[in-house]
Design an enzyme around this catalytic site. Structure first.
Site, short mmCIF file in Angstrom:
data_model
loop_
_atom_site.label_atom_id
_atom_site.label_comp_id
_atom_site.label_asym_id
_atom_site.label_seq_id
_atom_site.Cartn_x
_atom_site.Cartn_y
_atom_site.Cartn_z
N THR A 9 -3.27 -0.17 -18.32
CA THR A 9 -3.50 1.20 -17.67
C THR A 9 -3.22 2.36 -18.34
OG1 THR A 9 -2.34 2.21 -15.94
CG2 THR A 9 -0.98 0.63 -16.97
N GLU A 44 -1.17 4.55 -17.42
CA GLU A 44 0.24 5.09 -17.28
C GLU A 44 0.96 4.59 -18.44
OE1 GLU A 44 1.67 4.05 -13.34
OE2 GLU A 44 -0.23 4.28 -12.38
N LYS A 95 3.87 -2.84 -18.13
CA LYS A 95 2.60 -2.90 -18.63
C LYS A 95 2.66 -2.61 -20.02
CE LYS A 95 -1.19 -3.56 -16.99
NZ LYS A 95 -1.62 -4.82 -16.59
P1 NAD Z 1 -4.28 -6.11 -7.47
O1 NAD Z 1 -2.74 -5.77 -7.28
O2 NAD Z 1 -5.42 -5.49 -6.59
O3 NAD Z 1 -4.64 -7.52 -8.00
C1 NAD Z 1 -3.66 -8.18 -8.65
C2 NAD Z 1 -4.12 -9.67 -8.49
O4 NAD Z 1 -3.24 -10.33 -9.59
C3 NAD Z 1 -4.04 -10.42 -7.32
O5 NAD Z 1 -5.20 -11.03 -7.03
C4 NAD Z 1 -2.76 -11.26 -7.39
O6 NAD Z 1 -2.86 -12.29 -6.28
C5 NAD Z 1 -2.73 -11.65 -8.85
N1 NAD Z 1 -1.34 -12.02 -9.38
C6 NAD Z 1 -0.38 -11.25 -9.08
N2 NAD Z 1 0.79 -12.08 -9.78
C7 NAD Z 1 0.28 -12.97 -10.38
C8 NAD Z 1 0.64 -14.25 -10.75
N3 NAD Z 1 1.95 -14.25 -11.32
N4 NAD Z 1 -0.23 -15.31 -11.36
C9 NAD Z 1 -1.30 -15.13 -11.07
N5 NAD Z 1 -2.02 -14.16 -10.46
C10 NAD Z 1 -1.27 -13.09 -10.05
O7 NAD Z 1 -4.71 -5.23 -8.73
P2 NAD Z 1 -5.70 -4.32 -9.27
O8 NAD Z 1 -5.73 -3.00 -9.09
O9 NAD Z 1 -6.82 -5.04 -9.34
O10 NAD Z 1 -5.41 -4.41 -11.06
C11 NAD Z 1 -5.78 -5.10 -11.93
C12 NAD Z 1 -5.45 -4.93 -13.26
O11 NAD Z 1 -5.92 -3.96 -13.70
C13 NAD Z 1 -3.84 -4.95 -13.50
O12 NAD Z 1 -3.61 -5.67 -14.59
C14 NAD Z 1 -3.46 -3.48 -13.36
O13 NAD Z 1 -2.26 -3.13 -14.04
C15 NAD Z 1 -4.77 -3.08 -14.15
N6 NAD Z 1 -5.29 -1.62 -13.85
C16 NAD Z 1 -5.47 -1.17 -12.52
C17 NAD Z 1 -5.66 -0.01 -12.26
C18 NAD Z 1 -5.94 0.46 -10.79
O14 NAD Z 1 -6.50 1.72 -10.58
N7 NAD Z 1 -5.85 -0.35 -9.81
C19 NAD Z 1 -6.21 0.98 -13.17
C20 NAD Z 1 -6.13 0.39 -14.64
C21 NAD Z 1 -5.52 -0.88 -14.90
O1 DAU Z 2 -3.68 5.04 -13.62
C1 DAU Z 2 -3.74 4.01 -13.35
C2 DAU Z 2 -3.13 3.44 -11.95
O2 DAU Z 2 -3.37 3.77 -11.10
C3 DAU Z 2 -3.10 1.84 -12.26
O3 DAU Z 2 -2.48 1.38 -13.39
C4 DAU Z 2 -2.09 1.38 -11.16
O4 DAU Z 2 -2.24 -0.04 -10.71
C5 DAU Z 2 -2.75 1.90 -9.69
O5 DAU Z 2 -1.78 1.65 -8.90
C6 DAU Z 2 -2.72 3.60 -10.06
O6 DAU Z 2 -1.25 4.32 -10.01
P1 DAU Z 2 -0.99 5.41 -9.10
O7 DAU Z 2 0.46 5.40 -9.00
O8 DAU Z 2 -1.46 6.76 -9.87
O9 DAU Z 2 -1.87 5.25 -7.72
P2 DAU Z 2 -1.55 5.48 -6.29
O10 DAU Z 2 -2.85 5.16 -5.50
O11 DAU Z 2 -0.31 4.69 -5.84
O12 DAU Z 2 -1.23 7.22 -6.31
C7 DAU Z 2 -2.30 7.94 -6.57
C8 DAU Z 2 -1.76 9.16 -6.49
O13 DAU Z 2 -1.32 9.67 -5.08
C9 DAU Z 2 -0.15 9.30 -7.04
O14 DAU Z 2 -0.02 10.81 -7.65
C10 DAU Z 2 0.92 9.23 -5.65
C11 DAU Z 2 -0.05 9.87 -4.68
N1 DAU Z 2 0.35 9.23 -3.35
C12 DAU Z 2 -0.04 7.91 -3.21
C13 DAU Z 2 0.36 7.02 -2.03
C14 DAU Z 2 0.34 5.59 -2.03
C15 DAU Z 2 0.55 9.96 -2.16
O15 DAU Z 2 0.61 11.14 -2.29
N2 DAU Z 2 0.60 9.29 -0.95
C16 DAU Z 2 0.56 7.85 -0.78
O16 DAU Z 2 0.95 7.52 0.22
#
Ligand code: NAD
Ligand code: DAU
Length: 352
Positions: free
Chosen positions: A132, A134, A161
C-alpha cells in the site's frame, strides 16, 4: 494437464484478490491459479462464482499464519510463484485491535517468504508482494509518494504493511528470493466490503442512513479502479524487475467530502431522488485517530517502464461501481447482515 506456472494467490477471496484471480484465470488458461484464503469477514467466495468451475482454478481454505498449511499447499501444487494479497486491510479495525494485523500481515508474510525460500531451490520464480501507499506516511498539500520516499507508517495497519515490505526486501537481499513489491493507492470497485469509504457511503445513501464523514472531510485520497490495480499487478508480475518496487495510482486526488457529495448527486439521479436529497444525510463525526491527511502517488515508473496506465476515468469507474451495488442488492444484504451490524455499532456509535 501440465501447467506452465502454478501461481499461489493469497487473499484471492477478498476485494482486490478476487479481481486479480478472475483476471489471471481467464487471461492465462495455461496457468493454474491456487487461491489461498482464510475466509475472514472480508473473504467471500461469492466474489468468484463466475469462475469457480474453471479447470485452472483451485481454492484452498488456509491461514497464512499456519506455516504447516503453507508447506502442504506448496508441496501439493508445486507452487512456482506467489502473488501475496492476504492481509487485514482496514485502518479503523487496526486502531481497535493491532495484534490481528501483526499476525496476518507480518507473521503470515514471513511464513510465506520462508516457505517460498525453502521450496524454491531451482527454476524461475516470482514472489510478488502487494502493498500500500500508506507505508510512506502522510503528505502535506504538495508532493507525491515516489518509490524512493522514506517509509513513515503511522497507523497500526500501515506499520504492519511497512514491516511486511521490509521483510520481503530482506529476503531478497539476504537469500536472493526473487521478489517484487507494488504499493498502490486507494482502490474502489465492485465487491468491496462496505467498511471502506465508497461502498459504505453507497450503501448508506441507498438506505437513507447518516453518511459519517471523519473530521472535516478534507483528507485526500488518490482513487484507482480495482480492475486497473489488477492489470498493474499483471504487468509487474510478468515484466517488472526482480528486487524492485512499483507505485500504482490514478493521479486522481479527491477530498473525502467532495467525493461523498459526488456520490450523493450520482445516486440521487439513479434513484430518482430530488437533487440534493442525499447530501442532507452527511454527518460530520469524530475524526479517525492519527488520520493521515493526504495520499498521492507518482506512478511515472510503472507508466514509463511497463506501459501501464489507468483504463477508465474516475467518473466512469464510479458509475460502474454504483451500478454494480445497485444491481447486486443480495450481495450487499448478505455481507451487511450479522457481524456487520455489530461492527457498525461499535465503530460509529461513539463517533457522533
Ligand atoms: P480485503 O480485506 O478485501 O481482503 C483480504 C483477504 O485476505 C480476505 O479474503 C481475507 O479472508 C484474506 N485473509 C485475511 N487474513 C488471512 C490469513 N491470515 N490467511 C489467509 N487469508 C487471509 O483486502 P483488499 O482491500 O482486497 O486488499 C488486498 C491487499 O491489497 C492487502 O494486502 C492490502 O494491504 C493491499 N492494498 C489494498 C488497497 C485498498 O485500497 N483496498 C490498496 C493498496 C493495497
Ligand atoms: O491507500 C491505500 C489504502 O486505502 C489501503 O492500503 C487500505 O487497505 C484501504 O483500506 C485504504 O485505506 P483508507 O484508510 O484510506 O480507506 P478508507 O476507505 O477506510 O477511508 C478513506 C478515507 O475516508 C479516509 O480519509 C477516512 C475516510 N472515512 C472512512 C470511512 C470508513 C470517513 O470519512 N468515513 C468513514 O466512514
Amino acid at each position: 494437464m501440465t501447467w506452465k506456472k502454478n501461481i499461489l494467490i493469497t487473499g484471492g477471496a477478498g476485494f482486490i484478490g478476487s479481481h486479480l484471480v478472475r483476471l489471471f484465470v481467464t487471461k492465462y488458461p495455461h496457468y493454474r491459479i491456487i487461491n489461498l484464503d482464510k475466509l475472514t469477514y472480508a473473504g467471500n467466495l461469492e466474489n468468484l462464482k463466475d469462475i469457480e468451475s474453471k479447470e485452472n482454478y483451485v481454492f484452498e481454505k488456509a491461514d497464512i499464519v499456519n506455516k504447516e498449511e503453507l508447506i502442504e499447499i506448496f508441496d501439493n501444487y508445486q507452487i512456482t510463484d506467489v502473488i501475496h494479497l492476504a492481509a487485514e486491510s482496514h485502518v479503523d479495525r487496526s486502531i481497535e485491535g493491532p495484534m490481528e494485523f501483526v499476525m496476518t500481515n507480518v507473521v503470515g508474510t514471513v511464513n510465506l517468504l520462508q516457505v517460498a525460500k525453502d521450496m524454491w531451490k531451482e527454476g524461475e520464480h516470482v514472489f510478488h508482494h502487494v502493498s500500500t501507499d500508506e507505508v510512506y506516511g502522510s503528505l502535506g498539500d504538495d508532493g507525491l509518494f515516489e518509490e524512493t520516499t522514506p517509509y513513515d507508517p503511522r497507523s497500526p495497519y500501515s506499520a504492519s504493511k511497512a514491516s511486511s515490505d521490509h521483510f520481503v526486501r530482506a529476503f531478497y537481499h539476504t537469500y536472493n528470493l526473487p521478489v517484487k513489491i507494488s504499493n498502490c493507492s486507494n482502490n474502489y470497485g465492485s465487491h468491496q466490503f462496505p467498511e471502506k469509504l465508497i461502498p459504505l457511503m453507497i450503501n448508506n445513501i441507498v438506505l437513507k442512513k447518516p453518511l459519517p464523514i471523519y473530521g472535516k472531510g478534507d483528507n485526500i485520497r488518490d482513487w484507482l479502479w480495482v480492475v486497473d490495480h489488477a492489470k498493474a499487478i499483471d504487468e509487474i508480475f510478468h515484466k517488472g524487475k526482480i528486487g524492485e518496487s512499483y507505485n500504482i495510482g490514478g493521479l486522481n486526488e479527491w477530498k473525502n467530502i467532495d467525493l461523498v457529495k459526488y456520490l450523493c448527486r450520482l445516486l440521487d439521479k439513479k434513484l430518482g431522488r430530488e437533487e440534493g436529497e442525499s447530501e442532507q444525510l452527511i454527518t460530520f463525526v469524530k475524526d479517525r485517530s492519527g488520520h493521515d491527511k493526504r495520499y498521492a502517488i507518482d506512478a511515472s515508473k510503472i507508466e514509463k517502464e511497463l506501459g501501464w496506465k489507468p483504463s477508465v476515468t474516475f467518473e466512469q469507474g464510479l458509475e460502474k461501481t454504483v451500478d454494480w451495488y445497485l444491481e447486486n442488492k443480495e450481495w450487499i444484504n448478505k455481507v451487511t447482515s450479522g457481524d456487520y451490524q455489530d461492527y457498525y455499532k461499535k465503530m460509529y456509535q461513539n463517533k457522533s
